[in-house]
Design a protein around this motif. Structure first.
Motif, short mmCIF file in Angstrom:
data_model
loop_
_atom_site.label_atom_id
_atom_site.label_comp_id
_atom_site.label_asym_id
_atom_site.label_seq_id
_atom_site.Cartn_x
_atom_site.Cartn_y
_atom_site.Cartn_z
N ARG A 118 75.65 40.68 84.81
CA ARG A 118 76.66 40.00 85.62
C ARG A 118 77.90 40.87 85.76
NH1 ARG A 118 72.81 36.95 86.30
NH2 ARG A 118 72.92 34.72 86.69
N GLU A 119 78.65 40.59 86.82
CA GLU A 119 79.93 41.26 87.05
C GLU A 119 80.99 40.17 87.24
OE1 GLU A 119 81.22 44.72 90.00
OE2 GLU A 119 80.84 42.85 91.07
N PHE A 120 82.18 40.40 86.67
CA PHE A 120 83.29 39.47 86.79
C PHE A 120 84.55 40.23 87.21
CE2 PHE A 120 80.37 37.74 83.70
CZ PHE A 120 80.31 36.38 83.99
N VAL A 121 85.38 39.59 88.02
CA VAL A 121 86.71 40.13 88.32
C VAL A 121 87.71 39.06 87.89
CG1 VAL A 121 88.31 40.91 90.10
CG2 VAL A 121 85.89 41.55 90.22
N ASP A 122 88.47 39.35 86.84
CA ASP A 122 89.32 38.34 86.21
C ASP A 122 90.79 38.75 86.18
OD1 ASP A 122 86.95 37.07 85.66
OD2 ASP A 122 87.27 36.90 83.49
N GLU A 144 84.71 42.70 97.27
CA GLU A 144 83.84 43.87 97.08
C GLU A 144 82.74 43.56 96.05
OE1 GLU A 144 84.36 47.92 94.68
OE2 GLU A 144 86.07 47.44 95.96
N THR A 145 81.48 43.61 96.46
CA THR A 145 80.39 43.29 95.53
C THR A 145 79.49 44.51 95.32
OG1 THR A 145 79.03 42.51 97.35
CG2 THR A 145 80.31 40.85 96.16
N ARG A 146 78.74 44.48 94.21
CA ARG A 146 77.79 45.56 93.92
C ARG A 146 76.40 44.93 93.81
NH1 ARG A 146 80.91 49.02 89.26
NH2 ARG A 146 81.34 46.97 88.39
N PRO A 147 75.42 45.44 94.56
CA PRO A 147 74.12 44.77 94.65
C PRO A 147 73.37 44.66 93.32
CG PRO A 147 74.06 46.94 95.70
CD PRO A 147 75.49 46.66 95.39
N GLU A 148 73.67 45.54 92.37
CA GLU A 148 72.91 45.51 91.11
C GLU A 148 73.40 44.42 90.15
OE1 GLU A 148 75.83 49.08 90.62
OE2 GLU A 148 74.98 47.86 92.22
N PHE A 149 74.47 43.72 90.51
CA PHE A 149 75.00 42.66 89.64
C PHE A 149 75.08 41.34 90.39
CE2 PHE A 149 76.97 46.58 88.00
CZ PHE A 149 76.59 46.49 86.67
N VAL A 150 74.85 40.26 89.64
CA VAL A 150 75.19 38.92 90.16
C VAL A 150 76.66 38.69 89.81
CG1 VAL A 150 74.75 36.44 89.93
CG2 VAL A 150 72.84 38.06 89.85
N ARG A 151 77.46 38.22 90.76
CA ARG A 151 78.88 37.97 90.49
C ARG A 151 79.03 36.62 89.79
NH1 ARG A 151 83.55 39.45 93.07
NH2 ARG A 151 82.71 41.54 92.87
N GLY A 152 79.43 36.65 88.54
CA GLY A 152 79.71 35.42 87.80
C GLY A 152 81.14 34.97 88.03
N TYR A 153 81.47 33.79 87.53
CA TYR A 153 82.81 33.25 87.76
C TYR A 153 83.29 32.54 86.49
CZ TYR A 153 86.76 31.35 90.34
OH TYR A 153 88.02 31.07 90.78
N TYR A 176 88.23 29.06 74.33
CA TYR A 176 87.74 28.10 75.33
C TYR A 176 87.11 28.91 76.46
CZ TYR A 176 90.56 24.83 72.73
OH TYR A 176 91.08 24.08 71.70
N ILE A 177 85.83 28.67 76.69
CA ILE A 177 85.08 29.47 77.66
C ILE A 177 84.32 28.53 78.59
CG2 ILE A 177 83.27 31.23 77.94
CD1 ILE A 177 85.74 32.28 76.43
N GLN A 178 84.43 28.75 79.89
CA GLN A 178 83.62 27.99 80.85
C GLN A 178 83.22 28.95 81.97
OE1 GLN A 178 85.85 24.63 82.39
NE2 GLN A 178 87.76 25.74 82.26
N THR A 179 82.02 29.46 81.85
CA THR A 179 81.53 30.50 82.74
C THR A 179 80.43 29.96 83.63
OG1 THR A 179 82.06 32.18 81.09
CG2 THR A 179 80.52 32.81 82.81
N ASP A 180 80.61 30.13 84.93
CA ASP A 180 79.55 29.83 85.88
C ASP A 180 78.82 31.14 86.13
OD1 ASP A 180 77.91 29.08 87.90
OD2 ASP A 180 79.46 28.24 89.20
N LEU A 181 77.62 31.27 85.52
CA LEU A 181 76.89 32.54 85.61
C LEU A 181 76.30 32.74 87.00
CD1 LEU A 181 75.18 32.51 82.12
CD2 LEU A 181 76.89 34.14 82.91
N ARG A 182 76.19 31.67 87.78
CA ARG A 182 75.64 31.73 89.13
C ARG A 182 74.24 32.34 89.12
NH1 ARG A 182 81.28 32.98 92.48
NH2 ARG A 182 82.14 30.90 92.15
#
Length: 212
Positions: A118-122, A144-153, A176-182
């Protein structure tokens, strides 16, 4: 709390809102949480998230080090990549102040790659809290996305670290963590991964602090 990169014009109010969201989570009554995983030195709870259809996780354990050292290992910077086994890269895209930045990071696949990398921009912000520190973050909508990663949130996440009253050389760390891995993953796999990831995080951080 969805913010595009260009929506970050008012950093002060954005970071205050994020900080207040985390303080709200930190005040949720104990009976609202259900234990997700319990080890001898860390406990993970969960409750339905107020932000999305998944869970808000809470993790807590004692660290044998002072607050500043613990938070320096967690917040974006050179140390995090050294010890966090899930993180495979970390780049600071923009620095606003010493305690405030936008970072892009990637994570390794999990559960025999059922959960792919996964990739995240935080947005990340660290601020004083009571006698200690709060380091908090939230994902931004970054085009900007990279095809080799799913963009998590990451919905609002954060780490409260305060000195123990009877031993200031030790710190109580509460996350406290709440991650939408998509992507296409069953919720049960997400739940298994999140609870294990958090207990591993505490174990790896303890080892890193002992080395430091």
């Amino acid at each position: 709390m969805k913010i595009k990169m260009e929506g970050l014009s008012d950093i002060a109010s954005f970071s205050t809102k994020l900080q207040n969201t985390l303080i709200h989570y930190h005040s949720i009554e104990e009976d609202k949480w259900r234990v997700a995983k319990k080890m001898k030195d860390v406990t993970v709870w969960r409750k339905p998230s107020e932000e999305f259809s998944g869970y808000l996780y809470k993790a807590q354990g004692v660290m044998d080090d002072v607050v500043n050292s613990v938070i320096d290992h967690i917040r974006p910077g050179p140390w995090r990549l050294d010890w966090d086994r899930l993180m495979t890269s970390l780049d600071i895209l923009e620095h606003f102040e010493e305690n405030c930045c936008v970072m892009r990071y990637t994570t390794a696949g999990q559960l025999l790659n059922i959960i792919s990398p996964r990739e995240f921009v935080d947005f990340s912000y660290t601020v004083g809290y009571q006698e200690g520190l709060l380091s908090c973050g939230v994902s931004l909508d970054w085009s900007e996305t990279r095809p080799e990663f799913v963009r998590g949130y990451n919905h609002p996440c954060g780490w409260f670290c305060v000195p123990l009253k009877d031993n200031p050389s030790q710190s109580l760390l509460t996350g406290y963590i709440q991650t939408d891995l998509r992507g296409m993953i069953p919720q049960s796999a997400v739940d298994t991964a999140m609870a294990s990831t958090l207990t591993n995080f505490y174990g790896d951080l303890r080892k890193a602090l002992r080395k430091a």
